[in-house]
Write a protein that holds these residues in place. Sequence first.
Motif, PDB file in Angstrom:
ATOM      1  N   VAL A  38      12.502 -33.861   3.565  1.00 23.03           N
ATOM      2  CA  VAL A  38      13.537 -32.846   3.788  1.00 23.03           C
ATOM      3  C   VAL A  38      14.647 -32.984   2.758  1.00 23.03           C
ATOM      4  CG1 VAL A  38      15.297 -32.017   5.391  1.00 23.03           C
ATOM      5  CG2 VAL A  38      13.055 -32.646   6.247  1.00 23.03           C
ATOM      6  N   VAL A  39      15.080 -34.224   2.507  1.00 28.76           N
ATOM      7  CA  VAL A  39      16.154 -34.467   1.543  1.00 28.76           C
ATOM      8  C   VAL A  39      15.737 -34.019   0.147  1.00 28.76           C
ATOM      9  CG1 VAL A  39      17.456 -36.286   0.360  1.00 28.76           C
ATOM     10  CG2 VAL A  39      17.250 -36.330   2.835  1.00 28.76           C
ATOM     11  N   VAL A  40      14.496 -34.340  -0.250  1.00 26.12           N
ATOM     12  CA  VAL A  40      14.000 -33.971  -1.579  1.00 26.12           C
ATOM     13  C   VAL A  40      13.952 -32.453  -1.741  1.00 26.12           C
ATOM     14  CG1 VAL A  40      11.958 -33.966  -3.069  1.00 26.12           C
ATOM     15  CG2 VAL A  40      12.727 -36.101  -2.028  1.00 26.12           C
ATOM     16  N   ILE A  41      13.414 -31.743  -0.740  1.00 27.29           N
ATOM     17  CA  ILE A  41      13.328 -30.275  -0.817  1.00 27.29           C
ATOM     18  C   ILE A  41      14.721 -29.660  -0.867  1.00 27.29           C
ATOM     19  CG2 ILE A  41      12.623 -28.190   0.419  1.00 27.29           C
ATOM     20  CD1 ILE A  41      10.271 -29.778   1.557  1.00 27.29           C
ATOM     21  N   PHE A  42      15.601 -30.122   0.008  1.00 26.99           N
ATOM     22  CA  PHE A  42      16.951 -29.561   0.104  1.00 26.99           C
ATOM     23  C   PHE A  42      17.735 -29.778  -1.181  1.00 26.99           C
ATOM     24  CE2 PHE A  42      21.431 -29.693   1.516  1.00 26.99           C
ATOM     25  CZ  PHE A  42      21.511 -28.446   2.111  1.00 26.99           C
ATOM     26  N   TYR A  43      17.721 -31.007  -1.683  1.00 29.59           N
ATOM     27  CA  TYR A  43      18.500 -31.308  -2.883  1.00 29.59           C
ATOM     28  C   TYR A  43      17.867 -30.737  -4.147  1.00 29.59           C
ATOM     29  CZ  TYR A  43      22.039 -34.309  -0.775  1.00 29.59           C
ATOM     30  OH  TYR A  43      23.123 -34.772  -0.064  1.00 29.59           O
ATOM     31  N   SER A  44      16.548 -30.730  -4.228  1.00 26.19           N
ATOM     32  CA  SER A  44      15.890 -30.168  -5.413  1.00 26.19           C
ATOM     33  C   SER A  44      16.223 -28.687  -5.560  1.00 26.19           C
ATOM     34  CB  SER A  44      14.372 -30.345  -5.313  1.00 26.19           C
ATOM     35  OG  SER A  44      14.026 -31.707  -5.274  1.00 26.19           O
ATOM     36  N   VAL A  68      16.838 -21.638   4.753  1.00 25.40           N
ATOM     37  CA  VAL A  68      16.044 -21.273   5.924  1.00 25.40           C
ATOM     38  C   VAL A  68      14.993 -22.336   6.246  1.00 25.40           C
ATOM     39  CG1 VAL A  68      14.479 -19.568   6.943  1.00 25.40           C
ATOM     40  CG2 VAL A  68      16.391 -18.807   5.516  1.00 25.40           C
ATOM     41  N   VAL A  69      14.158 -22.666   5.262  1.00 23.37           N
ATOM     42  CA  VAL A  69      13.027 -23.567   5.512  1.00 23.37           C
ATOM     43  C   VAL A  69      13.496 -24.954   5.949  1.00 23.37           C
ATOM     44  CG1 VAL A  69      11.005 -24.682   4.495  1.00 23.37           C
ATOM     45  CG2 VAL A  69      11.550 -22.305   3.907  1.00 23.37           C
ATOM     46  N   TYR A  88      22.357 -24.465  -8.124  1.00 24.31           N
ATOM     47  CA  TYR A  88      23.800 -24.498  -8.330  1.00 24.31           C
ATOM     48  C   TYR A  88      24.296 -25.450  -9.413  1.00 24.31           C
ATOM     49  CZ  TYR A  88      24.060 -21.738  -4.094  1.00 24.31           C
ATOM     50  OH  TYR A  88      23.898 -20.745  -3.181  1.00 24.31           O
ATOM     51  N   VAL A  89      23.563 -26.509  -9.705  1.00 25.50           N
ATOM     52  CA  VAL A  89      24.046 -27.457 -10.717  1.00 25.50           C
ATOM     53  C   VAL A  89      23.618 -26.955 -12.094  1.00 25.50           C
ATOM     54  CG1 VAL A  89      24.120 -29.876 -11.448  1.00 25.50           C
ATOM     55  CG2 VAL A  89      23.883 -29.314  -9.035  1.00 25.50           C
ATOM     56  N   ARG A  90      24.307 -25.923 -12.549  1.00 19.31           N
ATOM     57  CA  ARG A  90      24.068 -25.342 -13.862  1.00 19.31           C
ATOM     58  C   ARG A  90      25.366 -24.680 -14.324  1.00 19.31           C
ATOM     59  NH1 ARG A  90      19.985 -20.619 -11.588  1.00 19.31           N
ATOM     60  NH2 ARG A  90      21.587 -19.103 -11.015  1.00 19.31           N
ATOM     61  N   PRO A  91      25.662 -24.733 -15.618  1.00 19.24           N
ATOM     62  CA  PRO A  91      26.955 -24.221 -16.118  1.00 19.24           C
ATOM     63  C   PRO A  91      27.177 -22.745 -15.833  1.00 19.24           C
ATOM     64  CG  PRO A  91      25.884 -25.590 -17.764  1.00 19.24           C
ATOM     65  CD  PRO A  91      24.876 -25.373 -16.673  1.00 19.24           C
ATOM     66  N   ASN A 108      14.470 -16.763  -3.998  1.00 15.27           N
ATOM     67  CA  ASN A 108      13.418 -17.586  -3.388  1.00 15.27           C
ATOM     68  C   ASN A 108      13.877 -19.024  -3.192  1.00 15.27           C
ATOM     69  OD1 ASN A 108      11.707 -15.352  -3.421  1.00 15.27           O
ATOM     70  ND2 ASN A 108      10.865 -15.867  -5.430  1.00 15.27           N
ATOM     71  N   ILE A 109      14.593 -19.557  -4.167  1.00 14.86           N
ATOM     72  CA  ILE A 109      15.126 -20.914  -4.050  1.00 14.86           C
ATOM     73  C   ILE A 109      16.139 -20.988  -2.910  1.00 14.86           C
ATOM     74  CG2 ILE A 109      16.600 -22.634  -5.179  1.00 14.86           C
ATOM     75  CD1 ILE A 109      13.795 -22.771  -6.180  1.00 14.86           C
ATOM     76  N   SER A 110      16.981 -19.972  -2.810  1.00 17.09           N
ATOM     77  CA  SER A 110      17.973 -19.926  -1.731  1.00 17.09           C
ATOM     78  C   SER A 110      17.292 -19.894  -0.364  1.00 17.09           C
ATOM     79  CB  SER A 110      18.868 -18.695  -1.886  1.00 17.09           C
ATOM     80  OG  SER A 110      19.610 -18.754  -3.081  1.00 17.09           O
ATOM     81  N   PHE A 111      16.194 -19.156  -0.267  1.00 15.54           N
ATOM     82  CA  PHE A 111      15.441 -19.087   0.994  1.00 15.54           C
ATOM     83  C   PHE A 111      14.902 -20.461   1.364  1.00 15.54           C
ATOM     84  CE2 PHE A 111      11.624 -18.372   3.529  1.00 15.54           C
ATOM     85  CZ  PHE A 111      12.088 -17.481   4.489  1.00 15.54           C
TER      86      PHE A 111
END
Length: 315
Positions: free
Chosen positions: A244-250, A277-278, A256-259, A270-273
């Motif tokens: 869960v941690v890997v999916i959530f943080y990845s 949600v998942v 979001y971690v982009r300039p 799709n990434i936001s979903f």
Amino acid sequence: MNHTTVAEFILLGLTSDHHLEILLFVVLLIVFLLILLGNFTVITITLIDRQLQTPMYFFLRSFSLLEVCFTSTFMPRTLYGLLMSRKAISLHGCLMQLLLFFYLGSSIYFHLALMSLDRYVAIYHPLHYATIMNSRRCVQLVLCCWVVGFFILIPPTVMIVLLPFCGPNLINHFYCDMAPLLQLSCTDTHLIELLVFFAAIIIVLGTLSVSVVSYGCIIATIMRIPSSSSQKKAFSTCSAHLIVVVIFYSASIIRYVRPSQRGGRDFDKNISFLYSVVTQLFNPYIYALRNKQVREALRGKVFSKWSKAIVKTKA
């Protein structure tokens, strides 16, 4: 705001196919109900069962409450949009959804780090665990999770609220996300994007480092357990948490971690979903309802209610 000509936005949603929208509505409604059921079950059982009055379950209860609030910021509006032909949301409603989504979302990261830190203290300092994680400190730590993210997000969110929007008003998303919203602003947003980038580094990567160190120490401790069956049991629980941690943080890092925060692409949607949600669906079942103590407490309460009902019926 005097230059703002846009009064509402049109959320394009997850798909433009009407038949697929009906299927998505059914699926997402079931998912939303499962999220609510799982989290409210955790909140209720950890409140009424005395054996679950420990720091670990206190943090899980706070985390479940946070998940209910977080999911409720966008899921009802998403379900409503799947049924309606015109998917409009007012400017003020969109900004409010954006602010709540990011505030509650940032609190989730801090809660995940806090729960991993709690498990680290329980394993590495078992004799002093009750003293270190006393009730007062638990409350203080949870309040910090709710408050710290708010102050980190104040500068960019205030600037976003003051942005002028002159059209177009189409948002390629199923909720008011930051990237497509910045794309629609008719002014320079580079400063806001930079602030969001630094806030993402602090919130996402900062809490991730705490979780990685904590789980790394926990795994190292598990490896020293002499019994292979005990190792396998500990790894099965730990691995579920880590997935869960890997999916959530990845997904969060990619998103979001982009300039540059400008977007509006299907990939971002799709990434936001995935993380909104998942992971929210699996969290209560992996973190709490798979736990043996929680399952026993649930069986005990259900059996007790059934017994009382049978006795009343016979009487």
